[in-house]
Design a protein around this motif. Structure first.
Motif, PDB file in Angstrom:
ATOM      1  N   ARG A  68      55.103  32.129  44.712  1.00  0.00           N
ATOM      2  CA  ARG A  68      53.894  31.579  44.079  1.00  0.00           C
ATOM      3  C   ARG A  68      53.040  32.737  43.563  1.00  0.00           C
ATOM      4  N   ARG A  69      52.142  32.434  42.654  1.00  0.00           N
ATOM      5  CA  ARG A  69      51.257  33.452  42.091  1.00  0.00           C
ATOM      6  C   ARG A  69      49.802  33.148  42.461  1.00  0.00           C
ATOM      7  N   PRO A  70      49.019  34.191  42.838  1.00  0.00           N
ATOM      8  CA  PRO A  70      47.620  33.960  43.233  1.00  0.00           C
ATOM      9  C   PRO A  70      46.660  33.907  42.037  1.00  0.00           C
ATOM     10  N   PHE A  71      45.724  32.969  42.065  1.00  0.00           N
ATOM     11  CA  PHE A  71      44.700  32.864  41.022  1.00  0.00           C
ATOM     12  C   PHE A  71      43.355  32.507  41.638  1.00  0.00           C
ATOM     13  N   SER A  72      42.317  33.182  41.192  1.00  0.00           N
ATOM     14  CA  SER A  72      40.957  32.897  41.651  1.00  0.00           C
ATOM     15  C   SER A  72      40.547  31.509  41.178  1.00  0.00           C
ATOM     16  N   ILE A  73      39.673  30.905  41.945  1.00  0.00           N
ATOM     17  CA  ILE A  73      39.163  29.585  41.568  1.00  0.00           C
ATOM     18  C   ILE A  73      37.901  29.808  40.728  1.00  0.00           C
ATOM     19  N   ILE A  89      41.038  27.328  36.570  1.00  0.00           N
ATOM     20  CA  ILE A  89      41.324  28.764  36.695  1.00  0.00           C
ATOM     21  C   ILE A  89      41.419  29.366  35.291  1.00  0.00           C
ATOM     22  N   LEU A  90      41.230  30.681  35.222  1.00  0.00           N
ATOM     23  CA  LEU A  90      41.499  31.421  33.986  1.00  0.00           C
ATOM     24  C   LEU A  90      42.714  32.284  34.274  1.00  0.00           C
ATOM     25  N   PHE A  91      43.710  32.282  33.392  1.00  0.00           N
ATOM     26  CA  PHE A  91      44.846  33.171  33.656  1.00  0.00           C
ATOM     27  C   PHE A  91      45.276  33.927  32.416  1.00  0.00           C
ATOM     28  N   ARG A  92      45.666  35.190  32.648  1.00  0.00           N
ATOM     29  CA  ARG A  92      46.192  36.028  31.568  1.00  0.00           C
ATOM     30  C   ARG A  92      47.712  35.939  31.598  1.00  0.00           C
ATOM     31  N   VAL A  93      48.329  35.762  30.458  1.00  0.00           N
ATOM     32  CA  VAL A  93      49.784  35.692  30.385  1.00  0.00           C
ATOM     33  C   VAL A  93      50.325  37.119  30.420  1.00  0.00           C
ATOM     34  N   VAL A  94      50.973  37.466  31.562  1.00  0.00           N
ATOM     35  CA  VAL A  94      51.472  38.844  31.700  1.00  0.00           C
ATOM     36  C   VAL A  94      52.966  38.903  32.003  1.00  0.00           C
ATOM     37  N   GLY A  95      53.522  37.889  32.624  1.00  0.00           N
ATOM     38  CA  GLY A  95      54.931  37.935  33.024  1.00  0.00           C
ATOM     39  C   GLY A  95      55.530  36.541  33.046  1.00  0.00           C
ATOM     40  N   GLN A  96      56.673  36.432  33.714  1.00  0.00           N
ATOM     41  CA  GLN A  96      57.431  35.181  33.684  1.00  0.00           C
ATOM     42  C   GLN A  96      56.620  33.992  34.228  1.00  0.00           C
ATOM     43  N   GLY A  97      55.926  34.188  35.363  1.00  0.00           N
ATOM     44  CA  GLY A  97      55.189  33.084  35.982  1.00  0.00           C
ATOM     45  C   GLY A  97      54.100  32.545  35.064  1.00  0.00           C
ATOM     46  N   THR A  98      53.284  33.424  34.533  1.00  0.00           N
ATOM     47  CA  THR A  98      52.171  32.982  33.681  1.00  0.00           C
ATOM     48  C   THR A  98      52.679  32.511  32.313  1.00  0.00           C
ATOM     49  N   ARG A  99      53.853  33.019  31.883  1.00  0.00           N
ATOM     50  CA  ARG A  99      54.444  32.498  30.629  1.00  0.00           C
ATOM     51  C   ARG A  99      54.801  31.023  30.812  1.00  0.00           C
ATOM     52  N   GLY A 135      36.859  42.793  33.229  1.00  0.00           N
ATOM     53  CA  GLY A 135      37.809  41.882  32.582  1.00  0.00           C
ATOM     54  C   GLY A 135      37.868  40.524  33.263  1.00  0.00           C
ATOM     55  N   LEU A 136      39.088  40.169  33.715  1.00  0.00           N
ATOM     56  CA  LEU A 136      39.269  38.846  34.322  1.00  0.00           C
ATOM     57  C   LEU A 136      38.645  38.735  35.715  1.00  0.00           C
ATOM     58  N   GLY A 137      38.043  39.804  36.195  1.00  0.00           N
ATOM     59  CA  GLY A 137      37.282  39.759  37.456  1.00  0.00           C
ATOM     60  C   GLY A 137      36.210  38.682  37.395  1.00  0.00           C
ATOM     61  N   ILE A 138      35.826  38.289  36.189  1.00  0.00           N
ATOM     62  CA  ILE A 138      34.796  37.254  36.031  1.00  0.00           C
ATOM     63  C   ILE A 138      35.306  35.919  36.586  1.00  0.00           C
ATOM     64  N   ALA A 139      36.631  35.732  36.596  1.00  0.00           N
ATOM     65  CA  ALA A 139      37.189  34.476  37.119  1.00  0.00           C
ATOM     66  C   ALA A 139      36.812  34.294  38.587  1.00  0.00           C
ATOM     67  N   SER A 140      36.757  35.382  39.316  1.00  0.00           N
ATOM     68  CA  SER A 140      36.385  35.307  40.734  1.00  0.00           C
ATOM     69  C   SER A 140      34.866  35.188  40.909  1.00  0.00           C
ATOM     70  N   LEU A 248      39.371  42.071  45.988  1.00  0.00           N
ATOM     71  CA  LEU A 248      40.532  42.903  45.643  1.00  0.00           C
ATOM     72  C   LEU A 248      41.690  42.037  45.150  1.00  0.00           C
ATOM     73  N   GLU A 249      42.254  42.417  44.001  1.00  0.00           N
ATOM     74  CA  GLU A 249      43.391  41.651  43.488  1.00  0.00           C
ATOM     75  C   GLU A 249      44.674  42.440  43.736  1.00  0.00           C
ATOM     76  N   ALA A 250      45.123  42.426  44.999  1.00  0.00           N
ATOM     77  CA  ALA A 250      46.364  43.116  45.357  1.00  0.00           C
ATOM     78  C   ALA A 250      47.550  42.235  44.959  1.00  0.00           C
ATOM     79  N   ARG A 251      48.718  42.849  44.809  1.00  0.00           N
ATOM     80  CA  ARG A 251      49.924  42.041  44.572  1.00  0.00           C
ATOM     81  C   ARG A 251      50.209  41.234  45.825  1.00  0.00           C
ATOM     82  N   MET A 252      50.482  39.945  45.674  1.00  0.00           N
ATOM     83  CA  MET A 252      50.723  39.099  46.847  1.00  0.00           C
ATOM     84  C   MET A 252      52.060  38.382  46.748  1.00  0.00           C
TER      85      MET A 252
HETATM   86  C1  LIG Z   1      43.374  37.164  44.896  1.00  0.00           C
HETATM   87  C2  LIG Z   1      43.918  37.250  43.480  1.00  0.00           C
HETATM   88  C3  LIG Z   1      43.283  36.556  42.469  1.00  0.00           C
HETATM   89  C4  LIG Z   1      43.771  36.635  41.164  1.00  0.00           C
HETATM   90  N1  LIG Z   1      43.111  35.925  40.208  1.00  0.00           N
HETATM   91  C5  LIG Z   1      43.580  35.937  38.953  1.00  0.00           C
HETATM   92  C6  LIG Z   1      42.945  35.151  37.951  1.00  0.00           C
HETATM   93  O1  LIG Z   1      41.974  34.457  38.198  1.00  0.00           O
HETATM   94  N2  LIG Z   1      43.481  35.193  36.694  1.00  0.00           N
HETATM   95  C7  LIG Z   1      44.578  35.972  36.397  1.00  0.00           C
HETATM   96  O2  LIG Z   1      45.025  35.952  35.242  1.00  0.00           O
HETATM   97  N3  LIG Z   1      45.177  36.724  37.314  1.00  0.00           N
HETATM   98  C8  LIG Z   1      44.724  36.713  38.591  1.00  0.00           C
HETATM   99  N4  LIG Z   1      45.368  37.460  39.532  1.00  0.00           N
HETATM  100  C9  LIG Z   1      46.568  38.232  39.130  1.00  0.00           C
HETATM  101  C10 LIG Z   1      47.742  37.259  38.994  1.00  0.00           C
HETATM  102  O3  LIG Z   1      48.104  36.821  40.279  1.00  0.00           O
HETATM  103  C11 LIG Z   1      48.928  37.928  38.317  1.00  0.00           C
HETATM  104  O4  LIG Z   1      48.587  38.225  36.989  1.00  0.00           O
HETATM  105  C12 LIG Z   1      50.134  36.988  38.302  1.00  0.00           C
HETATM  106  O5  LIG Z   1      50.639  36.897  39.606  1.00  0.00           O
HETATM  107  C13 LIG Z   1      51.194  37.502  37.388  1.00  0.00           C
HETATM  108  O6  LIG Z   1      52.310  36.657  37.513  1.00  0.00           O
HETATM  109  P1  LIG Z   1      53.495  36.725  36.452  1.00  0.00           P
HETATM  110  O7  LIG Z   1      54.682  36.053  37.076  1.00  0.00           O
HETATM  111  O8  LIG Z   1      53.076  36.195  35.134  1.00  0.00           O
HETATM  112  O9  LIG Z   1      53.714  38.249  36.239  1.00  0.00           O
HETATM  113  P2  LIG Z   1      54.745  39.227  36.991  1.00  0.00           P
HETATM  114  O10 LIG Z   1      56.070  39.093  36.306  1.00  0.00           O
HETATM  115  O11 LIG Z   1      54.687  39.035  38.463  1.00  0.00           O
HETATM  116  O12 LIG Z   1      54.067  40.592  36.624  1.00  0.00           O
HETATM  117  C14 LIG Z   1      53.825  40.943  35.255  1.00  0.00           C
HETATM  118  C15 LIG Z   1      52.954  42.172  35.188  1.00  0.00           C
HETATM  119  O13 LIG Z   1      51.694  41.923  35.811  1.00  0.00           O
HETATM  120  C16 LIG Z   1      51.465  42.848  36.859  1.00  0.00           C
HETATM  121  N5  LIG Z   1      50.801  42.147  37.975  1.00  0.00           N
HETATM  122  C17 LIG Z   1      51.302  41.137  38.715  1.00  0.00           C
HETATM  123  N6  LIG Z   1      50.420  40.784  39.684  1.00  0.00           N
HETATM  124  C18 LIG Z   1      49.339  41.599  39.559  1.00  0.00           C
HETATM  125  C19 LIG Z   1      48.130  41.752  40.257  1.00  0.00           C
HETATM  126  N7  LIG Z   1      47.812  41.024  41.323  1.00  0.00           N
HETATM  127  N8  LIG Z   1      47.278  42.716  39.832  1.00  0.00           N
HETATM  128  C20 LIG Z   1      47.583  43.482  38.790  1.00  0.00           C
HETATM  129  N9  LIG Z   1      48.723  43.382  38.090  1.00  0.00           N
HETATM  130  C21 LIG Z   1      49.591  42.461  38.454  1.00  0.00           C
HETATM  131  C22 LIG Z   1      52.862  43.313  37.257  1.00  0.00           C
HETATM  132  O14 LIG Z   1      52.836  44.604  37.820  1.00  0.00           O
HETATM  133  C23 LIG Z   1      53.560  43.354  35.927  1.00  0.00           C
HETATM  134  O15 LIG Z   1      53.270  44.506  35.206  1.00  0.00           O
HETATM  135  C24 LIG Z   1      44.912  37.425  40.845  1.00  0.00           C
HETATM  136  C25 LIG Z   1      45.540  38.133  41.862  1.00  0.00           C
HETATM  137  C26 LIG Z   1      45.045  38.050  43.158  1.00  0.00           C
HETATM  138  C27 LIG Z   1      45.724  38.800  44.254  1.00  0.00           C
END
Ligand SMILES: Cc1cc2nc3c(=O)[nH]c(=O)nc-3n(C[C@H](O)[C@H](O)[C@H](O)COP(=O)(O)OP(=O)(O)OC[C@H]3O[C@@H](n4cnc5c(N)ncnc54)[C@H](O)[C@@H]3O)c2cc1C
Ligand code: FES
Length: 295
Positions: A68-73, A89-99, A135-140, A248-252
């Motif tokens: 699962r992927r973490p997202f702020s409320i 929630i607000l989410f940025r499309v960065v990888g497979q999950g958000t795509r 940036g997206l820290g505003i979501a939290s 803190l937005e650590a990888r989870m």
């Molecule tokens: C407590 C918490 C709250 C969050 N809230 C939000 C939110 O409100 N909106 C939002 O868009 N994102 C948020 N994030 C980050 C979000 O979880 C990741 O962007 C998401 O998991 C990426 O999933 P993916 O499968 O699309 O990308 P992946 O394929 O898993 O990763 C794609 C790219 O994103 C990077 N990435 C993945 N997770 C993170 C992360 N936690 N921090 C920095 N870079 C990361 C990877 O290194 C990689 O380069 C939050 C993270 C945490 C821990």
């Protein structure tokens, strides 16, 4: 809805981890890479949601992405008492999950766990509040501003949002409509002050305003953004000195304290799990040097 007792819950009998299925009612682009997702929770989801908490969302039904992927409320309706309740929630499309999430249509079922983690500690009702969003820290931070302005009625909520470009500055008008005072910094100078949010914080005039603010009772600073930004904010607020909470937005991986994957080093309590002890911490508690090396 499945309710699983967590480790802490077995001891206290108070908190539980909720797993439930919500329904997409909106999924719209906010910028070229960020979307807003609106979900309806089932009527059974009558739990409290605190500003700063997050959901773990299952993004696909196949094996990949496995976790699962973490997202702020961003914001939430109050508990529904038998009615469906909306969360966003607000989410940025960065990888497979958000795509995959970007493709969700109205009516899509979504498997979620939450609300998870420790949220922000609300300020004293009379105090001035400064929020710093990278940036997206505003979501939290948005839900916190909403709570303070609409429910608590703080005299001044002052929000500084920093981004690379003006396109990255989100929720500005919504915050202003709620009565917040909003400042903006951008790295390319396309909106607000040209530079970094931390430079804004460092500026002399800001420091003078801060000095005035320190005299206000119950002043609280809250920040969410990249680790490097938070480390700098922690150093500045420590020097002033001002109390500061950071999210803190650590990888989870698990989001519930089981995998030990999201550990950060604290000064007094050794390693702590961001998903369970956080994501919100007192900025003074974090060993920033060690933590920035970890992420
Ligand atoms: C407590 C918490 C709250 C969050 N809230 C939000 C939110 O409100 N909106 C939002 O868009 N994102 C948020 N994030 C980050 C979000 O979880 C990741 O962007 C998401 O998991 C990426 O999933 P993916 O499968 O699309 O990308 P992946 O394929 O898993 O990763 C794609 C790219 O994103 C990077 N990435 C993945 N997770 C993170 C992360 N936690 N921090 C920095 N870079 C990361 C990877 O290194 C990689 O380069 C939050 C993270 C945490 C821990
Ligand atoms: S994500 Fe597994 S312990 Fe925090």
């Amino acid at each position: 809805m499945v309710v699983c007792p967590g480790e802490q819950d077995r001891r206290s009998g108070k908190r539980a981890i909720h797993q439930f299925t919500s329904q997409v009612v909106g999924n719209v682009p906010v910028t070229s890479s960020v979307r807003r997702l609106d979900l309806l929770l089932p009527p059974s989801a009558s739990f409290e949601i605190l500003p700063g908490q997050f959901f773990m969302i299952r993004t696909g039904m196949t094996l990949w992405p496995l976790l699962r992927r973490p997202f702020s409320i961003l914001s939430s309706d109050p508990p529904g008492h038998g009615k469906k309740r909306r969360v966003s929630i607000l989410f940025r499309v960065v990888g497979q999950g958000t795509r995959l999430m970007a493709e969700w249509q109205r009516g899509q079922s979504v498997d979620m766990i939450g609300p998870l983690g420790r949220g922000y500690t609300l300020p004293e009702s009379s105090g001035t509040v400064l929020m710093l969003a990278g940036g997206l820290g505003i979501a939290s931070l948005f839900g916190l501003a909403e709570s303070i302005l609409l429910k608590q009625g703080a005299p001044l909520v002052w929000v500084c949002i920093g981004g690379k470009t003006g396109e990255e500055i989100l929720m500005k008008s919504e915050l202003e409509e709620m009565g917040a005072e909003v400042e903006v910094t951008t790295e390319d100078g396309s909106m607000g002050m040209h530079g970094l949010l931390t430079q804004w914080l460092e500026r002399l005039d800001t420091q003078m305003r801060m000095a005035a603010l320190t005299k206000s009772p119950g002043l609280a600073v809250y920040a969410c953004g990249p680790f490097e930004m938070l480390a700098r904010v922690a150093a500045i607020t420590r020097m002033l000195p001002l109390p500061c909470q950071v999210s803190l937005e650590a990888r989870m991986a698990c989001g519930v304290g089981a995998c030990l994957g999201c550990a950060v080093k604290t000064r007094q309590r050794g390693y702590q799990m961001v998903c369970k002890a956080g994501p919100v911490f007192d900025a003074r508690e974090i060993d920033w040097e060690a933590t920035c090396r970890l992420f």
